[in-house]
Scaffold this motif. Structure first.
Motif, short mmCIF file in Angstrom:
data_model
loop_
_atom_site.label_atom_id
_atom_site.label_comp_id
_atom_site.label_asym_id
_atom_site.label_seq_id
_atom_site.Cartn_x
_atom_site.Cartn_y
_atom_site.Cartn_z
N HIS A 108 0.01 6.68 -6.76
CA HIS A 108 1.03 5.84 -6.12
C HIS A 108 2.35 6.02 -6.85
CE1 HIS A 108 -2.37 3.87 -4.15
NE2 HIS A 108 -2.91 3.71 -5.35
N ALA A 109 3.45 5.59 -6.22
CA ALA A 109 4.76 5.70 -6.86
C ALA A 109 4.76 4.96 -8.19
CB ALA A 109 5.84 5.13 -5.93
N PRO A 110 5.33 5.55 -9.24
CA PRO A 110 5.29 4.91 -10.56
C PRO A 110 5.85 3.50 -10.60
CG PRO A 110 5.98 7.19 -10.77
CD PRO A 110 5.93 6.89 -9.30
N ASN A 111 6.95 3.24 -9.85
CA ASN A 111 7.52 1.89 -9.89
C ASN A 111 6.60 0.87 -9.21
OD1 ASN A 111 8.08 3.19 -7.46
ND2 ASN A 111 10.01 2.10 -7.13
N LEU A 112 5.82 1.30 -8.24
CA LEU A 112 4.85 0.39 -7.62
C LEU A 112 3.71 0.07 -8.59
CD1 LEU A 112 4.52 1.73 -3.95
CD2 LEU A 112 5.82 -0.25 -4.75
N VAL A 113 3.24 1.11 -9.30
CA VAL A 113 2.18 0.90 -10.29
C VAL A 113 2.66 -0.06 -11.37
CG1 VAL A 113 0.70 2.01 -12.00
CG2 VAL A 113 1.18 3.16 -9.83
N LEU A 114 3.89 0.13 -11.82
CA LEU A 114 4.45 -0.75 -12.85
C LEU A 114 4.56 -2.19 -12.36
CD1 LEU A 114 5.86 -1.39 -15.51
CD2 LEU A 114 8.01 -0.59 -14.48
N ASP A 115 5.10 -2.39 -11.17
CA ASP A 115 5.25 -3.76 -10.65
C ASP A 115 3.90 -4.43 -10.46
OD1 ASP A 115 8.00 -3.71 -10.71
OD2 ASP A 115 8.23 -3.17 -8.59
N SER A 140 13.66 -10.99 1.48
CA SER A 140 13.14 -10.56 2.78
C SER A 140 11.64 -10.78 2.84
CB SER A 140 13.46 -9.09 3.02
OG SER A 140 12.77 -8.27 2.09
N ALA A 141 11.14 -10.98 4.04
CA ALA A 141 9.70 -11.16 4.23
C ALA A 141 8.95 -9.91 3.78
CB ALA A 141 9.40 -11.47 5.69
N GLU A 142 9.57 -8.73 3.97
CA GLU A 142 8.93 -7.48 3.59
C GLU A 142 8.76 -7.36 2.07
OE1 GLU A 142 10.94 -6.87 7.53
OE2 GLU A 142 11.49 -7.76 5.60
N ALA A 143 9.75 -7.82 1.31
CA ALA A 143 9.66 -7.76 -0.15
C ALA A 143 8.56 -8.68 -0.66
CB ALA A 143 11.00 -8.12 -0.79
N ALA A 155 0.98 -7.82 -1.86
CA ALA A 155 0.05 -6.68 -1.77
C ALA A 155 -0.21 -6.07 -3.14
CB ALA A 155 0.62 -5.62 -0.82
N LEU A 156 0.83 -5.97 -3.96
CA LEU A 156 0.67 -5.41 -5.30
C LEU A 156 -0.20 -6.30 -6.17
CD1 LEU A 156 4.30 -4.14 -6.04
CD2 LEU A 156 2.28 -2.75 -5.49
N LEU A 157 -0.04 -7.59 -6.02
CA LEU A 157 -0.84 -8.53 -6.82
C LEU A 157 -2.31 -8.49 -6.43
CD1 LEU A 157 -0.89 -10.78 -8.96
CD2 LEU A 157 -0.32 -12.41 -7.15
N THR A 158 -2.58 -8.30 -5.15
CA THR A 158 -3.97 -8.32 -4.67
C THR A 158 -4.61 -6.94 -4.58
OG1 THR A 158 -3.20 -8.27 -2.36
CG2 THR A 158 -3.56 -10.44 -3.36
N GLY A 159 -3.82 -5.88 -4.78
CA GLY A 159 -4.37 -4.54 -4.73
C GLY A 159 -4.42 -3.93 -3.34
#
Length: 248
Positions: A136-143, A195-198, A204-208
């Motif tokens: 996955h994108a590194p910034n997504l993995v970090l967040d 935004s609702a998307e953010a 999604a990141l918190l729940t995987g």
């Protein structure tokens, strides 16, 4: 005098004398541990190559008392590599900066040496494995790592129900100080309207939920990263030095 064996991730290293280093690890059984590794800076030392940041290692310690963490620093006498995550991280700038922020976060959340922090340890191992594989994108993995680290340390943000009164969501306001999403009645000064998307991305990141996270647009990823950074800063009371170098 006692021997201890544990597995851990090398968080950072510091020079000591002419040939030694102080190694800081996050271990499975003893939490954060600092130990002296003698002779590892010598050119012919194979031992030293295993004790670099991002390395997942099986380590043997020699302590002068009955406890691993005591008055003086224990000695790191043996080390075997479990996984060399650094080889898949240090050659890519985005992965390297994200990984460095993950190591710093893990150290900040384990500020008391010798206290087990198994959940934080498992999060770090899993996060570095995912980062090294480039799934996955590194910034997504970090967040995702930052959000889950906050959660396991008791600071989980709310992205749906109001963090103050529990009103079912979605709620349009977000307050770092209030604990996440809040309703109009609980709105406090400094609240923002993301935004609702953010918000969906962060949830999604918190729940995987990686399919949702991977499909998110870059502008919403940047917005979400800003919220995560602010939330982390609030609870750590000061920001991470390494976050300023992370590509957004």
């Amino acid at each position: 005098m006692s021997l201890f064996r544990d597995d851990g991730v090398v968080l950072r290293t510091q020079k000591l004398g002419e040939a030694d280093r102080i190694i800081t690890l996050l271990t499975r059984g003893h939490g954060r541990v600092r130990a002296v590794a003698r002779g590892v800076r010598r050119t012919k030392s194979k031992f030293g190559a295993r004790l670099e940041p991002f390395s997942h290692v099986d380590v043997q310690f020699f302590a002068r008392g009955s406890e691993l963490v005591g008055r003086g620093l224990p000695l790191c006498t043996q080390s075997e590599t479990i996984a060399a995550y650094g080889s898949g991280i240090v050659t890519d700038y985005a992965r390297y900066t994200a990984g460095t922020a993950m190591l710093e976060t893990a150290e900040r959340f384990t500020d008391h040496e010798g206290e087990p922090a198994v959940q934080q340890y498992l999060l770090l191992v899993g996060g570095l494995r995912t980062l090294a594989r480039g799934e996955h994108a590194p910034n997504l993995v970090l967040d995702a790592f930052l959000l889950r680290s906050l959660a396991v340390n008791g600071y989980a943000p709310s992205f749906d129900a109001c963090a103050r009164c529990g009103l079912p969501g979605p709620n349009r306001f977000f307050s770092v100080a209030a604990g996440g999403a809040i309703c109009g009645d609980c709105r406090v000064p400094g609240s923002v309207v993301p935004s609702a998307e953010a918000i969906a991305l962060l949830s999604a990141l918190l729940t995987g939920d990686w399919p949702t996270a991977d499909a998110c647009e870059a502008r919403h990823v940047r917005e979400g990263s800003g919220l995560v950074s602010a939330y982390l800063h609030w609870h750590l009371e000061r920001g991470l030095r390494s976050l300023r170098y992370v590509e957004k």
